[in-house]
Design a protein around this motif. Structure first.
Motif, mmCIF file in Angstrom:
data_model
loop_
_atom_site.group_PDB
_atom_site.id
_atom_site.type_symbol
_atom_site.label_atom_id
_atom_site.label_comp_id
_atom_site.label_asym_id
_atom_site.label_seq_id
_atom_site.Cartn_x
_atom_site.Cartn_y
_atom_site.Cartn_z
ATOM 1 N N PRO A 352 0.939 -1.430 0.052
ATOM 2 C CA PRO A 352 -0.232 -0.147 -0.057
ATOM 3 C C PRO A 352 0.629 1.596 -0.374
ATOM 4 O O PRO A 352 1.830 1.564 1.019
ATOM 5 C CB PRO A 352 -0.728 0.008 1.365
ATOM 6 N N ARG A 353 0.751 2.536 -1.396
ATOM 7 C CA ARG A 353 1.611 3.424 -1.526
ATOM 8 C C ARG A 353 1.066 4.273 -1.240
ATOM 9 O O ARG A 353 1.976 5.554 -0.490
ATOM 10 C CB ARG A 353 2.188 2.840 -2.780
ATOM 11 N N LYS A 354 -0.354 4.894 -0.813
ATOM 12 C CA LYS A 354 -1.022 5.688 -0.950
ATOM 13 C C LYS A 354 -2.074 5.723 0.353
ATOM 14 O O LYS A 354 -2.795 4.628 0.116
ATOM 15 C CB LYS A 354 -1.325 6.283 -1.952
ATOM 16 N N LEU A 355 -1.670 7.501 1.375
ATOM 17 C CA LEU A 355 -3.361 7.297 1.999
ATOM 18 C C LEU A 355 -4.439 7.447 1.605
ATOM 19 O O LEU A 355 -3.708 8.632 0.320
ATOM 20 C CB LEU A 355 -2.717 7.833 3.665
ATOM 21 N N LYS A 356 -5.584 6.886 1.593
ATOM 22 C CA LYS A 356 -6.645 7.453 1.039
ATOM 23 C C LYS A 356 -7.246 8.875 1.746
ATOM 24 O O LYS A 356 -7.018 9.243 3.174
ATOM 25 C CB LYS A 356 -7.774 6.461 1.033
ATOM 26 N N THR A 357 -7.481 9.967 1.082
ATOM 27 C CA THR A 357 -8.044 11.092 1.497
ATOM 28 C C THR A 357 -9.213 10.529 1.890
ATOM 29 O O THR A 357 -10.120 9.850 1.887
ATOM 30 C CB THR A 357 -8.101 11.864 0.392
ATOM 31 N N PRO A 358 -9.539 11.465 2.981
ATOM 32 C CA PRO A 358 -11.174 10.793 3.536
ATOM 33 C C PRO A 358 -12.195 10.790 2.937
ATOM 34 O O PRO A 358 -13.150 9.783 2.626
ATOM 35 C CB PRO A 358 -11.264 12.285 4.619
ATOM 36 N N GLU A 359 -13.016 11.609 1.751
ATOM 37 C CA GLU A 359 -13.403 11.411 1.184
ATOM 38 C C GLU A 359 -13.173 10.027 -0.275
ATOM 39 O O GLU A 359 -14.330 9.343 -0.420
ATOM 40 C CB GLU A 359 -13.502 12.192 -0.626
ATOM 41 N N GLU A 360 -12.203 9.798 -0.722
ATOM 42 C CA GLU A 360 -11.114 8.699 -0.910
ATOM 43 C C GLU A 360 -12.250 7.191 -0.190
ATOM 44 O O GLU A 360 -13.075 6.386 -0.178
ATOM 45 C CB GLU A 360 -9.853 8.138 -1.560
ATOM 46 N N PHE A 361 -11.870 7.552 1.160
ATOM 47 C CA PHE A 361 -11.684 6.260 2.640
ATOM 48 C C PHE A 361 -13.626 5.924 2.572
ATOM 49 O O PHE A 361 -14.248 5.467 2.431
ATOM 50 C CB PHE A 361 -11.406 6.909 3.638
ATOM 51 N N ALA A 362 -14.063 7.212 2.518
ATOM 52 C CA ALA A 362 -15.785 7.241 2.170
ATOM 53 C C ALA A 362 -16.543 6.071 1.416
ATOM 54 O O ALA A 362 -17.265 5.880 1.088
ATOM 55 C CB ALA A 362 -16.162 8.680 2.360
ATOM 56 N N ILE A 363 -16.133 6.374 -0.067
ATOM 57 C CA ILE A 363 -16.204 6.919 -1.241
ATOM 58 C C ILE A 363 -15.896 4.554 -1.060
ATOM 59 O O ILE A 363 -16.800 4.278 -1.429
ATOM 60 C CB ILE A 363 -15.639 6.865 -2.478
ATOM 61 N N TRP A 413 -8.938 10.217 14.148
ATOM 62 C CA TRP A 413 -9.815 10.153 15.024
ATOM 63 C C TRP A 413 -11.211 9.691 14.648
ATOM 64 O O TRP A 413 -12.646 9.484 14.458
ATOM 65 C CB TRP A 413 -10.112 10.707 16.529
ATOM 66 N N LYS A 414 -11.304 10.940 14.176
ATOM 67 C CA LYS A 414 -12.458 11.310 12.793
ATOM 68 C C LYS A 414 -12.756 9.977 11.278
ATOM 69 O O LYS A 414 -14.221 9.990 11.534
ATOM 70 C CB LYS A 414 -12.626 12.498 12.108
ATOM 71 N N ARG A 415 -11.735 9.852 11.365
ATOM 72 C CA ARG A 415 -11.864 8.392 10.316
ATOM 73 C C ARG A 415 -12.779 7.638 10.952
ATOM 74 O O ARG A 415 -13.407 6.440 11.027
ATOM 75 C CB ARG A 415 -10.609 7.689 9.560
ATOM 76 N N VAL A 463 -15.853 -2.190 12.201
ATOM 77 C CA VAL A 463 -14.501 -1.010 11.825
ATOM 78 C C VAL A 463 -13.321 -1.513 11.899
ATOM 79 O O VAL A 463 -12.310 -0.921 11.277
ATOM 80 C CB VAL A 463 -14.844 -0.606 13.442
ATOM 81 N N LEU A 464 -12.805 -2.174 12.424
ATOM 82 C CA LEU A 464 -11.635 -2.825 12.609
ATOM 83 C C LEU A 464 -10.980 -3.227 10.604
ATOM 84 O O LEU A 464 -9.830 -3.018 10.508
ATOM 85 C CB LEU A 464 -10.905 -4.027 13.306
ATOM 86 N N LEU A 465 -12.460 -3.562 9.630
ATOM 87 C CA LEU A 465 -11.954 -3.576 8.558
ATOM 88 C C LEU A 465 -11.701 -2.465 7.388
ATOM 89 O O LEU A 465 -10.638 -2.182 7.322
ATOM 90 C CB LEU A 465 -12.875 -4.499 8.012
ATOM 91 N N LEU A 466 -12.448 -1.361 8.059
ATOM 92 C CA LEU A 466 -12.416 -0.349 7.556
ATOM 93 C C LEU A 466 -11.368 -0.054 7.530
ATOM 94 O O LEU A 466 -10.506 1.543 7.281
ATOM 95 C CB LEU A 466 -13.831 0.674 7.353
ATOM 96 N N MET A 467 -10.725 0.612 9.195
ATOM 97 C CA MET A 467 -9.388 1.653 9.584
ATOM 98 C C MET A 467 -8.370 0.029 10.059
ATOM 99 O O MET A 467 -7.183 0.624 9.924
ATOM 100 C CB MET A 467 -9.619 1.225 11.520
ATOM 101 N N SER A 468 -8.566 -0.463 9.553
ATOM 102 C CA SER A 468 -7.215 -1.605 9.002
ATOM 103 C C SER A 468 -6.145 -0.540 8.142
ATOM 104 O O SER A 468 -6.380 0.104 7.030
ATOM 105 C CB SER A 468 -6.666 -3.511 8.940
#
Length: 474
Positions: A352-363, A413-415, A463-468
């Motif tokens: 994994p090379r790139k951190l998702k932005t908040p919008e990418e994470f939500a989508i 924490w918002k994520r 939650v653990l999956l989405l925040m992994s």
């Protein structure tokens, strides 16, 4: 050697927007991506107001500005065409945001949609600036979606000269110092300094500077072999600003076009930019745009941004060089540049090379969860809580595309809170263990899978999956 299942996972998450099943990608990930190259999907929802109709709505719902400099062309209608339906600004803003999310969630061409989001951020405007309100969605629909896989010159022209951009970067108030409107202003305010101060006009360089610095040549023109500032100086910015005088987006619109050229505001005489002379009048704009769009520094700048967005915060130099070479050789054919990106080994390196932005994470979360557009109102509301509400980037440079900007404790924490809310809504309906394997495939580590498997309940597992780490990065 990287195995095909890993390629599918990389295609789904790094190039795409996340898939609930890697089977959606198929056994030819590169082919899956190539088939998506072309104009973006039409936006979901509507009917949408055009830029002309959005300008009319803005005009009806604000206090009119001073008409001191009004010089209405005799042949142009004084108001919006009567056929334009009525929209409120609140309706437009909400529909634009909902459509942006709904389109990303529904698309079967996630690579094309990611490119749309990339270019929307490249040509960023913010509705936090009053005159732009109601126009951000129109910019995406009219200028960006149809042009993401054509010539960069066309995309640059359409996006930079859209009514949203003209108003966001203050070209509406850019007045040629020797123009007819300036002469009229001088006559009407002669001897009245207070009256003249109330009319904030003059040559405004914002649009010229950002087209060169953020949209084409780059802040340093790519540097290196292309030279500092890509060959342009402050004098070139000023000259380009003079070329841009007269290009305006009136409210209410004066014709069926949102962007118009008003010769009364245009600075007369030829202009010299980067050593080349351009004529007076509207024809100069396309000549300058062509030269900027096909400049080697632009190729380097766009190549770097694409490589950074898709591959790594510190993009591999060989990849940047490949993309820039294709850009130069094809005259900025974006479809060819995308194919070069897909064919580059650097783009498929594991990890994994790139951190998702908040919008990418939500989508990506909602696409993987398969929630469709359920709870869309709550999703729209939560985007602001995540810290990246669409159409409100903090500057013309758009939202940051590097991990350091999104890794603060409060942002993380918002994520977590967002993931918890999704788990409360959908956790009891989803087997997070099965979803983790189906959506992440070989990206999923044994450690993360064990944590999900040992969760106290289904909600905690989700939650653990989405925040992994595997899901937060791509």
């Amino acid at each position: 050697m990287t195995t095909p299942p890993l390629y599918a996972a990389i295609a789904a998450h790094r190039f795409g927007l996340g898939e609930p099943k890697l089977d959606n990608v198929g056994d030819d990930p590169a082919g899956w991506l190539r088939k998506q190259i072309g104009p973006a999907d039409a936006a979901v929802g509507g009917p949408f107001p055009t830029a002309v109709q959005a300008l009319a709505a803005y005009s009806e719902q604000k206090v009119p500005v001073s008409a001191l400099l009004e010089m209405r062309p005799a042949s142009a209608p004084a108001s919006t065409p009567s056929s334009a339906p009525a929209f409120t600004l609140r309706e437009i803003v909400n529909e634009d945001l909902q459509s942006r999310m709904a389109t990303a969630l529904a698309t079967r061409r996630p690579f094309a949609e990611r490119l749309t989001l990339f270019w929307a951020n490249h040509f960023s405007v913010s509705i936090n600036k009053g005159p732009v309100r109601g126009l951000a969605g129109a910019l995406e629909r009219e200028a960006i979606r149809p042009n993401i896989a054509g010539k960069f010159e066309t995309l640059l022209r359409q996006a930079s000269m859209h009514a949203a951009m003209l108003r966001y970067l203050d070209n509406n108030g850019s007045l040629g110092p020797h123009s007819k409107a300036a002469e009229r202003l001088a006559r009407r305010t002669a001897g009245d300094k207070d009256k003249r101060r109330k009319v904030s006009t003059g040559l405004n360089e914002n649009l010229a500077r950002e087209i060169m610095e953020l949209h084409s040549l780059g802040v340093a023109g790519g540097g290196g072999a292309y030279g500092p500032w890509g060959g342009y100086t402050q004098a070139d910015v000023t000259a380009f600003a003079a070329v841009l005088t007269g290009w305006r987006a009136y409210d209410p619109p004066r014709s069926n076009q949102a962007t118009t050229f008003d010769p009364h505001w245009h600075e007369p005489g030829p202009k010299t930019i980067m050593g080349k002379q351009y004529p007076e009048g509207p024809q100069a704009l396309d000549l300058v745009i062509h030269d900027l769009a096909t400049h080697p520094s632009t190729a380097r700048f766009i190549a770097t941004k694409l490589a950074r967005h898709f591959v790594a915060d510190e993009p591999p130099l060989p990849l940047v060089e490949k993309l820039a070479k294709t850009f130069n050789q094809t005259g900025g054919d974006l479809a060819a540049v995308y194919r070069t990106l897909i064919d580059a080994p650097e783009a498929w390196e594991a990890g994994p090379r790139k951190l998702k932005t908040p919008e990418e994470f939500a989508i990506s979360s909602l696409r993987v969860l398969g929630t469709g557009d359920r709870h869309m109102a709550k999703v729209r509301e939560s985007m602001g809580n995540l810290g990246q509400r669409p159409h409100t980037a903090p500057s013309p440079a758009g939202w940051p595309d590097q991990a350091d900007e999104w890794l603060g404790p409060e942002a993380i924490w918002k994520r977590v809170e967002w993931a918890q809310r999704q788990a409360e809504r959908f956790g009891d309906q989803i087997d997070a263990r099965a979803l983790a394997r189906a959506s992440l495939g070989p990206l999923l580590t044994d450690t993360t899978y064990q944590q999900i498997e040992r969760a106290a309940d289904a909600r905690q597992a989700l939650v653990l999956l989405l925040m992994s780490p595997e899901f937060q990065r791509r």
